[in-house]
Design a protein around this motif. Sequence first.
Motif, PDB file in Angstrom:
ATOM      1  N   ALA A  87       0.677  -1.206   0.019  1.00 26.36           N
ATOM      2  CA  ALA A  87      -0.205   0.028  -0.023  1.00 26.36           C
ATOM      3  C   ALA A  87       0.942   1.224  -0.029  1.00 26.36           C
ATOM      4  CB  ALA A  87      -0.915   0.040   1.265  1.00 26.36           C
ATOM      5  N   ARG A  88       1.989   1.194   0.620  1.00 29.19           N
ATOM      6  CA  ARG A  88       2.846   2.436   0.752  1.00 29.19           C
ATOM      7  C   ARG A  88       3.399   2.688  -0.697  1.00 29.19           C
ATOM      8  NH1 ARG A  88       5.862   0.347   6.084  1.00 29.19           N
ATOM      9  NH2 ARG A  88       4.417   1.145   7.564  1.00 29.19           N
ATOM     10  N   ILE A  89       3.767   1.631  -1.274  1.00 31.66           N
ATOM     11  CA  ILE A  89       4.265   1.786  -2.931  1.00 31.66           C
ATOM     12  C   ILE A  89       3.168   2.423  -3.829  1.00 31.66           C
ATOM     13  CG2 ILE A  89       5.522   0.606  -4.556  1.00 31.66           C
ATOM     14  CD1 ILE A  89       6.857  -1.153  -2.719  1.00 31.66           C
ATOM     15  N   TYR A  90       1.934   1.385  -3.671  1.00 32.60           N
ATOM     16  CA  TYR A  90       1.034   1.899  -4.716  1.00 32.60           C
ATOM     17  C   TYR A  90       0.362   3.082  -4.445  1.00 32.60           C
ATOM     18  CZ  TYR A  90       0.991  -2.983  -6.765  1.00 32.60           C
ATOM     19  OH  TYR A  90       1.529  -4.315  -7.104  1.00 32.60           O
ATOM     20  N   ARG A  91       0.606   3.719  -3.158  1.00 33.60           N
ATOM     21  CA  ARG A  91      -0.185   5.009  -2.789  1.00 33.60           C
ATOM     22  C   ARG A  91       0.433   6.078  -3.853  1.00 33.60           C
ATOM     23  NH1 ARG A  91       0.859   7.104   2.644  1.00 33.60           N
ATOM     24  NH2 ARG A  91       2.063   9.088   1.748  1.00 33.60           N
ATOM     25  N   PHE A  92       1.889   5.782  -4.091  1.00 33.56           N
ATOM     26  CA  PHE A  92       2.200   6.948  -5.054  1.00 33.56           C
ATOM     27  C   PHE A  92       2.330   6.545  -6.279  1.00 33.56           C
ATOM     28  CE2 PHE A  92       4.262   7.433  -0.792  1.00 33.56           C
ATOM     29  CZ  PHE A  92       3.751   8.944  -0.619  1.00 33.56           C
ATOM     30  N   SER A  93       2.127   5.501  -6.619  1.00 33.38           N
ATOM     31  CA  SER A  93       2.346   4.993  -8.271  1.00 33.38           C
ATOM     32  C   SER A  93       0.957   4.628  -8.868  1.00 33.38           C
ATOM     33  CB  SER A  93       3.301   3.697  -8.161  1.00 33.38           C
ATOM     34  OG  SER A  93       2.923   2.385  -7.616  1.00 33.38           O
ATOM     35  N   ASP A  94       0.037   4.150  -8.212  1.00 36.43           N
ATOM     36  CA  ASP A  94      -1.278   3.967  -8.856  1.00 36.43           C
ATOM     37  C   ASP A  94      -2.383   4.613  -8.546  1.00 36.43           C
ATOM     38  OD1 ASP A  94      -3.963   2.454  -8.829  1.00 36.43           O
ATOM     39  OD2 ASP A  94      -2.589   0.741  -9.653  1.00 36.43           O
ATOM     40  N   PRO A  95      -3.049   5.269  -9.737  1.00 33.19           N
ATOM     41  CA  PRO A  95      -3.915   6.313  -9.464  1.00 33.19           C
ATOM     42  C   PRO A  95      -5.207   5.782  -8.596  1.00 33.19           C
ATOM     43  CG  PRO A  95      -3.685   5.756 -11.832  1.00 33.19           C
ATOM     44  CD  PRO A  95      -2.839   4.955 -11.062  1.00 33.19           C
ATOM     45  N   VAL A  96      -5.602   4.534  -8.901  1.00 36.40           N
ATOM     46  CA  VAL A  96      -6.775   4.069  -7.854  1.00 36.40           C
ATOM     47  C   VAL A  96      -6.581   4.181  -6.535  1.00 36.40           C
ATOM     48  CG1 VAL A  96      -8.089   2.133  -7.520  1.00 36.40           C
ATOM     49  CG2 VAL A  96      -7.377   2.670  -9.846  1.00 36.40           C
ATOM     50  N   TYR A  97      -5.093   3.684  -5.930  1.00 36.83           N
ATOM     51  CA  TYR A  97      -4.623   3.689  -4.555  1.00 36.83           C
ATOM     52  C   TYR A  97      -4.831   4.820  -3.971  1.00 36.83           C
ATOM     53  CZ  TYR A  97      -3.739  -1.405  -3.836  1.00 36.83           C
ATOM     54  OH  TYR A  97      -3.923  -2.815  -3.722  1.00 36.83           O
ATOM     55  N   ASN A  98      -3.921   6.002  -4.953  1.00 38.04           N
ATOM     56  CA  ASN A  98      -3.931   7.401  -4.539  1.00 38.04           C
ATOM     57  C   ASN A  98      -5.183   7.977  -4.400  1.00 38.04           C
ATOM     58  OD1 ASN A  98      -2.799   9.850  -4.008  1.00 38.04           O
ATOM     59  ND2 ASN A  98      -2.145  10.429  -5.919  1.00 38.04           N
ATOM     60  N   ARG A  99      -6.282   7.913  -5.326  1.00 35.32           N
ATOM     61  CA  ARG A  99      -7.486   8.636  -5.052  1.00 35.32           C
ATOM     62  C   ARG A  99      -8.292   7.880  -3.786  1.00 35.32           C
ATOM     63  NH1 ARG A  99     -10.460  12.531  -4.695  1.00 35.32           N
ATOM     64  NH2 ARG A  99     -12.486  12.151  -5.313  1.00 35.32           N
ATOM     65  N   ALA A 100      -8.076   6.651  -3.611  1.00 37.55           N
ATOM     66  CA  ALA A 100      -8.760   5.972  -2.539  1.00 37.55           C
ATOM     67  C   ALA A 100      -8.100   6.386  -1.072  1.00 37.55           C
ATOM     68  CB  ALA A 100      -8.704   4.506  -2.471  1.00 37.55           C
ATOM     69  N   TYR A 101      -6.804   6.576  -1.275  1.00 34.70           N
ATOM     70  CA  TYR A 101      -6.186   7.338   0.146  1.00 34.70           C
ATOM     71  C   TYR A 101      -6.602   8.539   0.318  1.00 34.70           C
ATOM     72  CZ  TYR A 101      -2.345   8.629   3.272  1.00 34.70           C
ATOM     73  OH  TYR A 101      -1.689   8.818   4.398  1.00 34.70           O
ATOM     74  N   GLU A 102      -6.629   9.428  -0.724  1.00 34.08           N
ATOM     75  CA  GLU A 102      -6.798  10.801  -0.385  1.00 34.08           C
ATOM     76  C   GLU A 102      -8.605  10.839   0.321  1.00 34.08           C
ATOM     77  OE1 GLU A 102      -6.436  12.632  -4.278  1.00 34.08           O
ATOM     78  OE2 GLU A 102      -4.366  12.737  -4.146  1.00 34.08           O
ATOM     79  N   LEU A 103      -9.230  10.050  -0.354  1.00 32.77           N
ATOM     80  CA  LEU A 103     -10.730  10.215  -0.027  1.00 32.77           C
ATOM     81  C   LEU A 103     -10.714   9.665   1.574  1.00 32.77           C
ATOM     82  CD1 LEU A 103     -12.633   8.561  -2.947  1.00 32.77           C
ATOM     83  CD2 LEU A 103     -12.794  11.004  -2.139  1.00 32.77           C
ATOM     84  N   ILE A 104      -9.952   8.581   1.977  1.00 32.96           N
ATOM     85  CA  ILE A 104     -10.017   7.979   3.289  1.00 32.96           C
ATOM     86  C   ILE A 104      -9.557   8.911   4.213  1.00 32.96           C
ATOM     87  CG2 ILE A 104      -8.908   6.298   4.850  1.00 32.96           C
ATOM     88  CD1 ILE A 104      -8.899   4.545   2.050  1.00 32.96           C
ATOM     89  N   MET A 105      -8.252   9.749   3.822  1.00 28.54           N
ATOM     90  CA  MET A 105      -7.774  10.839   4.785  1.00 28.54           C
ATOM     91  C   MET A 105      -8.762  11.796   4.853  1.00 28.54           C
ATOM     92  SD  MET A 105      -5.329   8.981   5.719  1.00 28.54           S
ATOM     93  CE  MET A 105      -4.732  10.077   6.978  1.00 28.54           C
ATOM     94  N   THR A 106      -9.454  12.147   3.988  1.00 24.74           N
ATOM     95  CA  THR A 106     -10.447  13.440   4.363  1.00 24.74           C
ATOM     96  C   THR A 106     -11.595  12.939   4.946  1.00 24.74           C
ATOM     97  OG1 THR A 106     -11.033  13.005   1.856  1.00 24.74           O
ATOM     98  CG2 THR A 106     -10.476  15.197   2.437  1.00 24.74           C
ATOM     99  N   GLU A 107     -11.878  11.660   5.012  1.00 24.85           N
ATOM    100  CA  GLU A 107     -13.171  11.036   5.787  1.00 24.85           C
ATOM    101  C   GLU A 107     -12.432  10.909   7.124  1.00 24.85           C
ATOM    102  OE1 GLU A 107     -16.233   9.133   4.974  1.00 24.85           O
ATOM    103  OE2 GLU A 107     -16.333   9.987   2.859  1.00 24.85           O
TER     104      GLU A 107
END
Length: 108
Positions: A87-107
């Motif tokens: 998850a740490r790697i994909y958060r920066f390289s995969d747009p799906v993981y990045n978008r999901a992470y951003e949504l999670i952190m706002t929630e």
Amino acid sequence: MSESSLYHNRIFSKVETVCCKCASRTTGNKVDVTEMYIGKTKTSLVVSVARSLALMIMHDTYGITYRKIARRANMSEKAVMKSVAKARIYRFSDPVYNRAYELIMTEL
């Protein structure tokens, strides 16, 4: 039950719920909290995103140990560590993981 385990259970349920909701919104497929830890190999993208981001947030944001997370997820500690690293790697390289992470952190 001790006060500490009640606190961790609240964190677990909150993070799992938010991660499932945001992963579903990002990928367009539905995932429920009950499905999150089912299946060890060849899981769908939405389950993979929800599970790995939830494990990463539990450990990195809330400081829950790998052992407690592994017990909750019915996984080995090594599998939890691998999922968090993914998850740490994909958060920066995969747009799906990045978008999901951003949504999670706002929630949260």
